[in-house]
Design an enzyme around this catalytic site. Structure first.
Site, PDB file in Angstrom:
ATOM      1  N   ARG A  60       0.814  -1.467  -0.243  1.00 54.94           N
ATOM      2  CA  ARG A  60       0.299   0.137  -0.181  1.00 54.94           C
ATOM      3  C   ARG A  60       1.269   1.425  -0.407  1.00 54.94           C
ATOM      4  NH1 ARG A  60      -5.540   0.235   3.688  1.00 54.94           N
ATOM      5  NH2 ARG A  60      -6.542  -1.446   2.408  1.00 54.94           N
ATOM      6  N   LYS A  62       4.698   2.318  -1.449  1.00 50.86           N
ATOM      7  CA  LYS A  62       5.484   2.165  -1.569  1.00 50.86           C
ATOM      8  C   LYS A  62       6.368   3.547  -2.224  1.00 50.86           C
ATOM      9  CE  LYS A  62       3.456  -0.572  -5.355  1.00 50.86           C
ATOM     10  NZ  LYS A  62       3.174  -1.658  -6.023  1.00 50.86           N
ATOM     11  N   ILE A 123      -3.593   4.196  -4.620  1.00 56.32           N
ATOM     12  CA  ILE A 123      -3.528   5.385  -3.902  1.00 56.32           C
ATOM     13  C   ILE A 123      -2.047   5.590  -4.592  1.00 56.32           C
ATOM     14  CG2 ILE A 123      -2.735   5.939  -2.033  1.00 56.32           C
ATOM     15  CD1 ILE A 123      -5.667   4.973  -2.341  1.00 56.32           C
ATOM     16  N   LYS A 134       1.125  17.271 -13.414  1.00 54.60           N
ATOM     17  CA  LYS A 134       0.767  18.492 -13.399  1.00 54.60           C
ATOM     18  C   LYS A 134       2.085  19.708 -13.891  1.00 54.60           C
ATOM     19  CE  LYS A 134       0.811  22.198  -9.102  1.00 54.60           C
ATOM     20  NZ  LYS A 134       0.234  21.985  -7.546  1.00 54.60           N
ATOM     21  N   ARG A 219     -20.699  20.694 -37.202  1.00 60.38           N
ATOM     22  CA  ARG A 219     -21.192  21.813 -38.080  1.00 60.38           C
ATOM     23  C   ARG A 219     -22.107  22.936 -36.765  1.00 60.38           C
ATOM     24  NH1 ARG A 219     -22.851  21.389 -43.676  1.00 60.38           N
ATOM     25  NH2 ARG A 219     -23.497  19.087 -43.558  1.00 60.38           N
ATOM     26  N   TYR A 220     -23.635  22.582 -35.902  1.00 63.06           N
ATOM     27  CA  TYR A 220     -23.765  22.929 -35.693  1.00 63.06           C
ATOM     28  C   TYR A 220     -25.054  21.948 -35.144  1.00 63.06           C
ATOM     29  CZ  TYR A 220     -26.574  23.005 -39.615  1.00 63.06           C
ATOM     30  OH  TYR A 220     -27.078  22.334 -41.036  1.00 63.06           O
ATOM     31  N   HIS A 283     -36.879  12.418 -39.160  1.00 59.90           N
ATOM     32  CA  HIS A 283     -36.988  13.059 -37.975  1.00 59.90           C
ATOM     33  C   HIS A 283     -37.819  12.263 -36.802  1.00 59.90           C
ATOM     34  CE1 HIS A 283     -37.085  17.024 -40.300  1.00 59.90           C
ATOM     35  NE2 HIS A 283     -38.197  16.697 -41.265  1.00 59.90           N
ATOM     36  N   ASN A 431     -47.624   9.389 -29.198  1.00 62.12           N
ATOM     37  CA  ASN A 431     -48.872   7.998 -29.384  1.00 62.12           C
ATOM     38  C   ASN A 431     -48.365   7.715 -30.439  1.00 62.12           C
ATOM     39  OD1 ASN A 431     -50.142   8.261 -27.059  1.00 62.12           O
ATOM     40  ND2 ASN A 431     -51.652  10.682 -27.641  1.00 62.12           N
ATOM     41  N   PHE A 479     -52.227   1.168 -24.187  1.00 60.86           N
ATOM     42  CA  PHE A 479     -53.509   1.027 -24.362  1.00 60.86           C
ATOM     43  C   PHE A 479     -54.520   2.005 -24.629  1.00 60.86           C
ATOM     44  CE2 PHE A 479     -53.395   2.016 -19.415  1.00 60.86           C
ATOM     45  CZ  PHE A 479     -54.478   3.187 -19.476  1.00 60.86           C
TER      46      PHE A 479
END
Length: 530
Positions: A60, A62, A123, A134, A219-220, A283, A431, A479
């Site tokens: 754990r 080292k 860890i 960093k 593109r959009y 669509h 529906n 239904f």
């Protein structure tokens, strides 16, 4: 140059270390990685020798030591940093190679215990990766074996560029984010119980940590004034749209992708053992779906349902597209064409139609009977400042699930048409009312506030396509609350109907079906699609 190598997944690490050694890089390593490199004849300094402190607590601890993190974090351009290293007899580590304990793979295994999961939370690895990432200007950090070859190529050419170092740093922070997200997802989904080594895991964790990888900027969005991008899951399902290979055509738009997904999800729900299937979407709604002995017949039947709506549509097939089908499809304006593969002569048909987007997507293994393959397990919808999450609608209806509720019994052919209509209705916006006959949609009514209007629209579309609804099977995704819905589809020509049942007025609707002399079956499941 000093390199610290500490990997759980040792794929390619020996070869990479050998190449580093040949370049004169000094190797530092931990535990099992150090032993592997030494057994391969490489000179390697163990971290315990570097720090003067032994590994402890079953590994754990080292690398959590100033001689490691100081070597990674010291800025080479700051004299005070370098002086501090010198005062403490700390060298520099210029290259870090780390991949993390296999937490994700561990918790994915059936029967994984909480103890197994906890022991596979790394860890020291993430701590080193963060330190190196960093300090990316001075330290290159590798978190994936796929990065080895490119980094070696730059080292052999004189050194790792700042652009590459920054990209490696971004990849490293992304990996840490993915790793921490997986840990959070797992732990916050547990129903902890003292003494239970395998606590129950909730499907929806207390905190959800979405992890997606950008495939491309678009593109959009739905409209030109909206910006958009296309992302995929970190671990996408096989056979899903994000796995598509674009063979030709313009870039996919936001709407193309949304409609293509609707078409592909629908077409792959049909068993190829029943023949070729073709789905045409416009669509987000199927406007034509059919089965055929081959792609040509399936497409021709699907197109007949609604030729007007098929103009500029999205076409998906579940079999290899051949030249005969390609020639027929090429006669219409199509935005996107999808299939598991194409014959060379089929591709040649579209060579002159450079704007047609052609996608190749392998069908998922297992077929539609295996609903875990190629399908999302959870659906997510953005609402306001939150998310709605639900298990995906992957329910598969079989003949054994059907409950005949009328005096008239459906024939074997009608039962097949009812199942076909029901499968299509799953992919139509609510529906939904769908009329089918002989493995072909004859009229589709989608997305209306009233189920009656959906039925009327389906009938109007059939008339415009010169199709008769006489003798069709009709499916309703929910239904019928009153008999009027049943009367509308029967008036249109349906002789058998499938619906979920479950209304307070079910008996009224059943009586209406008996009065009209049609067969009706209950599926017992609803398929709202919003």
């Amino acid at each position: 140059m000093n390199a610290l190598l500490s990997v759980s997944d040792k794929t390619g690490i020996v070869e990479f270390a050998q190449a580093l050694h040949a370049l004169g890089v000094k190797l530092i390593s931990t535990g099992g990685t150090a032993r592997l490199l030494a057994e391969s004849g490489l000179p390697v300094t163990e971290v315990a020798e570097l720090t003067g402190f032994p590994e402890m607590l079953d590994g754990r601890v080292k690398t959590l030591h100033p001689k490691v993190h100081g070597a990674l974090l010291a800025r080479r351009d700051l004299p005070e940093h370098m002086a501090a290293l010198k005062a403490q007899a700390i060298g520099t580590i210029d290259l870090l190679v780390v991949n993390l304990y296999p937490f994700e793979a561990t918790v994915a295994r059936a029967g994984c215990t909480l103890e197994d999961a906890i022991e596979n939370i790394d860890i020291g690895g993430p701590a080193m990766v963060r330190s190196a990432a960093k300090n990316w200007k001075d330290v290159a950090v590798l978190t994936d074996a796929a990065q080895y070859s490119a980094v070696l190529a730059e080292l052999r050419s004189g050194g790792i560029s700042r652009k590459t170092r920054f990209a490696l740093s971004v990849a490293a922070f992304n990996r840490i984010s993915q790793y921490d997200g997986a840990i959070s997802d797992y732990l916050s989904a547990l129903d902890f119980e003292e003494g239970n080594p395998t606590p129950a895991r909730h499907l929806f964790p207390a905190q959800s940590n979405g992890r997606f990888v950008k495939l491309q900027d678009l593109r959009y969005g739905e409209n030109p004034h909206q910006q958009a991008a296309f992302y995929r899951d970190l671990h996408p399902a096989p056979g899903s749209l994000v796995m598509a290979q674009q063979l030709q055509g313009k870039e996919l738009s936001y709407n193309n992708i949304a409609d293509a997904d609707a078409a592909w999800e629908c077409v792959k729900s049909f068993d190829i053992a029943r023949g070729a299937a073709c789905v045409i979407v416009k669509h987000a709604n199927p406007c034509g779906v059919a089965l055929g002995v081959d792609p040509l017949e399936a497409y021709s039947k699907a197109f007949k349902t609604d030729p007007t709506s098929a103009f500029g549509g999205i076409i998906a097939l579940n079999q290899i597209l051949d030249e005969a089908a390609a020639l027929q499809i090429s006669k219409q304006f199509v935005e996107v064409l999808m299939a598991p593969d194409y014959t060379p002569r089929a591709l040649a048909v579209f060579k002159s139609k450079v704007n047609v987007r052609i996608l190749k997507i392998a069908l998922p293994p297992g077929g539609p009977s295996d609903w875990d393959n190629g399908r999302n397990g959870v659906d997510i919808k953005r609402v306001g400042s939150g998310l709605l999450m639900q298990t995906a609608d992957n329910h598969q209806l079989t003949l054994a699930d059907l409950k005949v509720v009328t005096r008239v019994q459906p024939t074997a052919e009608q039962l097949q048409d009812l199942l076909f209509a029901w499968n299509v209705a799953k992919f139509v916006k609510s529906n939904a009312i769908v009329f089918c006959r002989d493995g072909m949609t004859m009229g589709v009514g989608a997305g209306q506030m009233s189920r009656l209007d959906s039925a009327r629209i389906a009938s109007i579309k059939a008339q415009h396509a010169n199709l008769s609804l006489s003798g069709t099977a009709a499916a309703s995704d929910a239904f019928f609350p009153f008999r009027d819905g049943l009367d509308v589809v029967v008036d249109a020509g349906a002789t058998c109907v499938i619906q979920p049942g479950g209304s307070m007025r079910d008996q009224e609707v059943i009586d209406a079906a008996d009065e009209r002399g049609v067969a009706m079956v209950f599926s017992g499941v609803r398929h709202f699609r919003h």
